[in-house]
Write a protein that holds these residues in place. Structure first.
Motif, PDB file in Angstrom:
ATOM      1  N   ASP A   1       0.850  -1.194   0.000  1.00  0.00           N
ATOM      2  CA  ASP A   1       0.000   0.000   0.000  1.00  0.00           C
ATOM      3  C   ASP A   1       0.886   1.244   0.000  1.00  0.00           C
ATOM      4  N   LEU A   2       1.436   1.567  -1.169  1.00  0.00           N
ATOM      5  CA  LEU A   2       2.370   2.692  -1.273  1.00  0.00           C
ATOM      6  C   LEU A   2       1.694   4.021  -0.966  1.00  0.00           C
ATOM      7  N   ALA A   3       0.469   4.205  -1.442  1.00  0.00           N
ATOM      8  CA  ALA A   3      -0.231   5.469  -1.202  1.00  0.00           C
ATOM      9  C   ALA A   3      -0.511   5.659   0.285  1.00  0.00           C
ATOM     10  N   GLY A   4      -0.945   4.601   0.969  1.00  0.00           N
ATOM     11  CA  GLY A   4      -1.196   4.694   2.408  1.00  0.00           C
ATOM     12  C   GLY A   4       0.082   4.958   3.180  1.00  0.00           C
ATOM     13  N   ALA A   5       1.160   4.268   2.791  1.00  0.00           N
ATOM     14  CA  ALA A   5       2.454   4.478   3.449  1.00  0.00           C
ATOM     15  C   ALA A   5       2.911   5.915   3.248  1.00  0.00           C
ATOM     16  N   ARG A   6       2.789   6.402   2.033  1.00  0.00           N
ATOM     17  CA  ARG A   6       3.217   7.778   1.734  1.00  0.00           C
ATOM     18  C   ARG A   6       2.400   8.789   2.537  1.00  0.00           C
ATOM     19  N   ALA A   7       1.093   8.566   2.637  1.00  0.00           N
ATOM     20  CA  ALA A   7       0.237   9.485   3.398  1.00  0.00           C
ATOM     21  C   ALA A   7       0.648   9.515   4.873  1.00  0.00           C
ATOM     22  N   ASP A   8       0.912   8.339   5.454  1.00  0.00           N
ATOM     23  CA  ASP A   8       1.344   8.298   6.855  1.00  0.00           C
ATOM     24  C   ASP A   8       2.678   9.013   7.037  1.00  0.00           C
ATOM     25  N   LEU A   9       3.597   8.791   6.125  1.00  0.00           N
ATOM     26  CA  LEU A   9       4.922   9.419   6.244  1.00  0.00           C
ATOM     27  C   LEU A   9       4.852  10.922   6.011  1.00  0.00           C
ATOM     28  N   ASP A  10       4.002  11.370   5.076  1.00  0.00           N
ATOM     29  CA  ASP A  10       3.811  12.814   4.882  1.00  0.00           C
ATOM     30  C   ASP A  10       3.335  13.452   6.183  1.00  0.00           C
ATOM     31  N   ARG A  11       2.358  12.804   6.836  1.00  0.00           N
ATOM     32  CA  ARG A  11       1.815  13.341   8.092  1.00  0.00           C
ATOM     33  C   ARG A  11       2.881  13.293   9.195  1.00  0.00           C
ATOM     34  N   ALA A  12       3.643  12.213   9.259  1.00  0.00           N
ATOM     35  CA  ALA A  12       4.684  12.096  10.290  1.00  0.00           C
ATOM     36  C   ALA A  12       5.723  13.192  10.132  1.00  0.00           C
ATOM     37  N   ILE A  13       6.098  13.504   8.899  1.00  0.00           N
ATOM     38  CA  ILE A  13       7.088  14.561   8.659  1.00  0.00           C
ATOM     39  C   ILE A  13       6.496  15.928   8.960  1.00  0.00           C
ATOM     40  N   GLU A  14       5.214  16.068   8.703  1.00  0.00           N
ATOM     41  CA  GLU A  14       4.540  17.337   9.018  1.00  0.00           C
ATOM     42  C   GLU A  14       4.599  17.628  10.518  1.00  0.00           C
ATOM     43  N   VAL A  15       4.411  16.589  11.346  1.00  0.00           N
ATOM     44  CA  VAL A  15       4.400  16.803  12.796  1.00  0.00           C
ATOM     45  C   VAL A  15       5.775  16.677  13.431  1.00  0.00           C
ATOM     46  N   ALA A  16       6.715  15.994  12.759  1.00  0.00           N
ATOM     47  CA  ALA A  16       8.070  15.822  13.305  1.00  0.00           C
ATOM     48  C   ALA A  16       9.082  15.959  12.162  1.00  0.00           C
ATOM     49  N   PRO A  17       9.289  17.183  11.672  1.00  0.00           N
ATOM     50  CA  PRO A  17      10.151  17.367  10.499  1.00  0.00           C
ATOM     51  C   PRO A  17      11.616  16.999  10.737  1.00  0.00           C
ATOM     52  N   GLY A  18      12.036  16.893  11.966  1.00  0.00           N
ATOM     53  CA  GLY A  18      13.429  16.561  12.259  1.00  0.00           C
ATOM     54  C   GLY A  18      13.700  15.076  12.418  1.00  0.00           C
ATOM     55  N   ASP A  19      12.752  14.228  12.054  1.00  0.00           N
ATOM     56  CA  ASP A  19      12.924  12.777  12.201  1.00  0.00           C
ATOM     57  C   ASP A  19      13.564  12.220  10.935  1.00  0.00           C
ATOM     58  N   ALA A  20      14.859  11.970  10.999  1.00  0.00           N
ATOM     59  CA  ALA A  20      15.614  11.516   9.831  1.00  0.00           C
ATOM     60  C   ALA A  20      15.148  10.153   9.338  1.00  0.00           C
ATOM     61  N   GLU A  21      14.820   9.252  10.242  1.00  0.00           N
ATOM     62  CA  GLU A  21      14.390   7.914   9.846  1.00  0.00           C
ATOM     63  C   GLU A  21      13.096   7.971   9.029  1.00  0.00           C
ATOM     64  N   THR A  22      12.194   8.865   9.399  1.00  0.00           N
ATOM     65  CA  THR A  22      10.951   9.003   8.640  1.00  0.00           C
ATOM     66  C   THR A  22      11.245   9.520   7.232  1.00  0.00           C
ATOM     67  N   ARG A  23      12.167  10.454   7.121  1.00  0.00           N
ATOM     68  CA  ARG A  23      12.564  10.957   5.794  1.00  0.00           C
ATOM     69  C   ARG A  23      13.178   9.836   4.956  1.00  0.00           C
ATOM     70  N   ARG A  24      14.026   9.017   5.570  1.00  0.00           N
ATOM     71  CA  ARG A  24      14.640   7.905   4.843  1.00  0.00           C
ATOM     72  C   ARG A  24      13.578   6.907   4.381  1.00  0.00           C
ATOM     73  N   GLN A  25      12.628   6.638   5.262  1.00  0.00           N
ATOM     74  CA  GLN A  25      11.570   5.695   4.923  1.00  0.00           C
ATOM     75  C   GLN A  25      10.707   6.247   3.781  1.00  0.00           C
ATOM     76  N   ARG A  26      10.413   7.555   3.816  1.00  0.00           N
ATOM     77  CA  ARG A  26       9.620   8.138   2.733  1.00  0.00           C
ATOM     78  C   ARG A  26      10.389   8.098   1.415  1.00  0.00           C
ATOM     79  N   ALA A  27      11.714   8.202   1.480  1.00  0.00           N
ATOM     80  CA  ALA A  27      12.525   8.073   0.265  1.00  0.00           C
ATOM     81  C   ALA A  27      12.349   6.684  -0.354  1.00  0.00           C
ATOM     82  N   LEU A  28      12.275   5.645   0.474  1.00  0.00           N
ATOM     83  CA  LEU A  28      12.048   4.288  -0.033  1.00  0.00           C
ATOM     84  C   LEU A  28      10.716   4.188  -0.765  1.00  0.00           C
ATOM     85  N   VAL A  29       9.694   4.795  -0.171  1.00  0.00           N
ATOM     86  CA  VAL A  29       8.365   4.767  -0.796  1.00  0.00           C
ATOM     87  C   VAL A  29       8.394   5.532  -2.116  1.00  0.00           C
ATOM     88  N   ALA A  30       9.009   6.720  -2.109  1.00  0.00           N
ATOM     89  CA  ALA A  30       9.079   7.520  -3.335  1.00  0.00           C
ATOM     90  C   ALA A  30       9.810   6.749  -4.431  1.00  0.00           C
TER      91      ALA A  30
END
Length: 193
Positions: free
Chosen positions: A110-139
């Motif tokens: 579920d790439l779209a669902g994963a991307r939506a969760d990661l977009d929201r996670a970055i919105e609330v915690a922009p300094g979380d490097a692991e979330t950015r790395r994970q969103r890169a995998l999805v992208a």
């Protein structure tokens, strides 16, 4: 537990156990001990303690996140997704729950669902490097190399000493035709080794 904060896991587990012996309905002690037992072994004692903590205090997102992680470790993806979803419903800014649910969604394709969760996670915690790395995998899986490179870049800015992230970005840059950028990343990664 003060020992929990200092990293003394055995001492903290003992403190939490004493607190539970004095008050078997001490939700914070049950959850704290459960979380530490997860770190140590992921065993059934952790699950029981977290189940009891949630019974006593069902509106604590952190307890649900901890139990979701236990379920994830034990292979119960459906139960984990449920717990992460409840934690998010209670606290929409719970970036850890969003990131963990995204990882499970990614495993299910579920790439779209994963991307939506990661977009929201970055919105609330922009300094979380692991979330950015994970969103890169999805992208990358979505075929968006530019977004993947940008997210890995943001992760690398936050945590510059991760050679594996530099190597991943070098590969993406090479695939995108940016050979100079790829070589720069390879040089930086080699400098860290």
């Amino acid at each position: 537990s003060a020992r929990h904060a200092t990293g003394d896991l055995d001492g903290a587990i003992a403190d939490y156990t004493k607190a539970i012996e004095l008050d078997p309905s001490h939700a914070r002690a049950l959850a704290g001990r459960g979380a530490l037992l997860v770190r140590r072994s992921g065993g059934s004692a952790a699950a029981r303690g977290l189940d009891r903590a949630i019974e006593l205090d069902p509106d604590q997102p952190e307890y649900l996140v901890d139990r979701g992680i236990v379920r994830e470790l034990r292979g119960d993806r459906e139960g984990a997704v449920h717990d992460f979803g409840r934690a998010i419903a209670l606290d929409g800014a719970c970036s850890v729950a969003l990131r963990h649910r995204a990882a499970l969604r990614l495993l299910e394709g579920d790439l779209a669902g994963a991307r939506a969760d990661l977009d929201r996670a970055i919105e609330v915690a922009p300094g979380d490097a692991e979330t950015r790395r994970q969103r890169a995998l999805v992208a990358e899986q979505q075929g968006d190399l530019g977004a993947a490179i940008a997210d890995l870049g943001a992760a690398i800015e936050l945590v510059p000493d991760r050679a594996e992230w530099l190597l991943a970005r070098a590969r993406l840059r090479f695939e995108a035709g940016d050979r100079a950028g790829a070589l720069d990343d390879l040089d930086r990664a080699l400098g860290l080794e």
